[in-house]
Design an enzyme around this catalytic site. Sequence first.
Site, PDB file in Angstrom:
ATOM      1  N   ARG A 247       4.784  -8.336  -0.779  1.00  0.00           N
ATOM      2  CA  ARG A 247       4.479  -7.246  -1.709  1.00  0.00           C
ATOM      3  C   ARG A 247       5.504  -6.133  -1.533  1.00  0.00           C
ATOM      4  O   ARG A 247       5.742  -5.677  -0.420  1.00  0.00           O
ATOM      5  CB  ARG A 247       3.067  -6.724  -1.464  1.00  0.00           C
ATOM      6  CG  ARG A 247       1.980  -7.754  -1.744  1.00  0.00           C
ATOM      7  CD  ARG A 247       0.614  -7.250  -1.319  1.00  0.00           C
ATOM      8  NE  ARG A 247       0.531  -7.093   0.134  1.00  0.00           N
ATOM      9  CZ  ARG A 247      -0.520  -6.573   0.761  1.00  0.00           C
ATOM     10  NH1 ARG A 247      -1.557  -6.120   0.065  1.00  0.00           N
ATOM     11  NH2 ARG A 247      -0.529  -6.480   2.081  1.00  0.00           N
TER      12      ARG A 247
ATOM     13  N   HIS B 168      -2.899  -1.184  -5.513  1.00  0.00           N
ATOM     14  CA  HIS B 168      -2.891  -0.227  -4.407  1.00  0.00           C
ATOM     15  C   HIS B 168      -1.810   0.834  -4.597  1.00  0.00           C
ATOM     16  O   HIS B 168      -0.822   0.905  -3.879  1.00  0.00           O
ATOM     17  CB  HIS B 168      -2.730  -0.912  -3.060  1.00  0.00           C
ATOM     18  CG  HIS B 168      -3.341  -0.088  -1.965  1.00  0.00           C
ATOM     19  ND1 HIS B 168      -4.425  -0.505  -1.237  1.00  0.00           N
ATOM     20  CD2 HIS B 168      -3.061   1.153  -1.528  1.00  0.00           C
ATOM     21  CE1 HIS B 168      -4.767   0.443  -0.373  1.00  0.00           C
ATOM     22  NE2 HIS B 168      -3.952   1.471  -0.539  1.00  0.00           N
TER      23      HIS B 168
ATOM     24  N   ASP C 262       0.820  -1.214   0.000  1.00  0.00           N
ATOM     25  CA  ASP C 262       0.000   0.000   0.000  1.00  0.00           C
ATOM     26  C   ASP C 262       0.858   1.270   0.000  1.00  0.00           C
ATOM     27  O   ASP C 262       0.687   2.155   0.846  1.00  0.00           O
ATOM     28  CB  ASP C 262      -0.960   0.022   1.199  1.00  0.00           C
ATOM     29  CG  ASP C 262      -1.693  -1.289   1.391  1.00  0.00           C
ATOM     30  OD1 ASP C 262      -2.008  -1.927   0.377  1.00  0.00           O
ATOM     31  OD2 ASP C 262      -1.948  -1.672   2.543  1.00  0.00           O
TER      32      ASP C 262
ATOM     33  N   GLU D 181     -11.184  -1.634  -4.080  1.00  0.00           N
ATOM     34  CA  GLU D 181     -10.551  -0.964  -2.947  1.00  0.00           C
ATOM     35  C   GLU D 181      -9.438  -0.040  -3.427  1.00  0.00           C
ATOM     36  O   GLU D 181      -9.202   0.114  -4.632  1.00  0.00           O
ATOM     37  CB  GLU D 181      -9.998  -1.990  -1.950  1.00  0.00           C
ATOM     38  CG  GLU D 181      -8.898  -2.875  -2.501  1.00  0.00           C
ATOM     39  CD  GLU D 181      -8.428  -3.931  -1.496  1.00  0.00           C
ATOM     40  OE1 GLU D 181      -9.110  -4.165  -0.485  1.00  0.00           O
ATOM     41  OE2 GLU D 181      -7.349  -4.529  -1.742  1.00  0.00           O
TER      42      GLU D 181
END
Length: 344
Positions: free
Chosen positions: A307, A277, A37, A212
């Site tokens: 990630r 994201h 993120d 999202e």
Amino acid sequence: MKKTTVFLFLVLLSSFGFVQNAPSNTFTNPLLPAGPDPWNIYKDGYYYYTNSTGGNLVIWKTKDLTDLKSAEKKVIWVPPTGKEYSKELWAPELHFIRGKWYMYFAADDGDNNHHRMYVVENPSLDPMKGEWTFKGKVADDTNKWAIDGSVFENKGKLYMIWSGWEGDKNGMQSIYIAEMSNPWTISSKRVKLSSPTYKWESNSGIGVLVNEGPEILAHGDKLYLIYSASGCWTDFYALGMLTASTKSNLLDVASWKKSAEPVFQQSPENGVYAPGHNSFFKSPDGKEDWILYHANANAGDGCGNKRSPRAQKFTWNKDGSPNFGTPVKLGTALALPSSTKKSK
């Protein structure tokens, strides 16, 4: 000439400055070994970067966003224990709004069903300095499950976009928008802008559908809402796009047009899986546009700390929409954002 003689000769040349390493004008992904993120903001000559850590809020400060490994790093806020926002801090975003810094984040008490959005505030001009104070929950009047809050201004009005549930049970995450009266208060009814409808948005394997990570990318007289779709635990996590005019009523779902195809997705041939994201940034001279996103290096790596944050330049199509291209392979030499001064 013997090898030892050649070696000594080169050492002597180097000592007199005749042999030098060529200055590097490139970088390679990933920017950090891990960092889901990723978010950044550029202000007063510095990039301020953050990503999800789960337990606190952290900021990296640097003039070269591609060199996060060498950036100044500081934990700016740790939640108190025993609160509804003490655990599972997700997707922090740092914004400078009306003269103060705000960091938005989602958190809960250890139960995902209780995730809501919160914000801390700092009046210092440098977010690495001064005192961060907890302002409270940021919620519309439904107070439903909510994560991935992002804030933007358009035509003098402040808005929040986020991912939320329609009801109280997990099954579908949708993108919502609402107007704000100040940086910590939602003042309108929430409006649902997007739910997973296309096949590429609906990959999860567990019956949960996901939209999202909404982010606004402004260009010309258009607003592009770039969001992440499908489960982050799948390799099919990808970016979708909604488009609206800056002159339209942003709280009217009819003002937004949804693209039928993803605008950025996995590239197995490049070894990039589940890209998403994201956030955006410009080169220091403002001439180039870049996307910052996380992705996995292997199929099946899932939704955890494998990630890593990556960056690459993107362009614009003739109709004004962004063209993010294909995610590049790890280790590929990329030119630094224009006018970047490489960290020493």
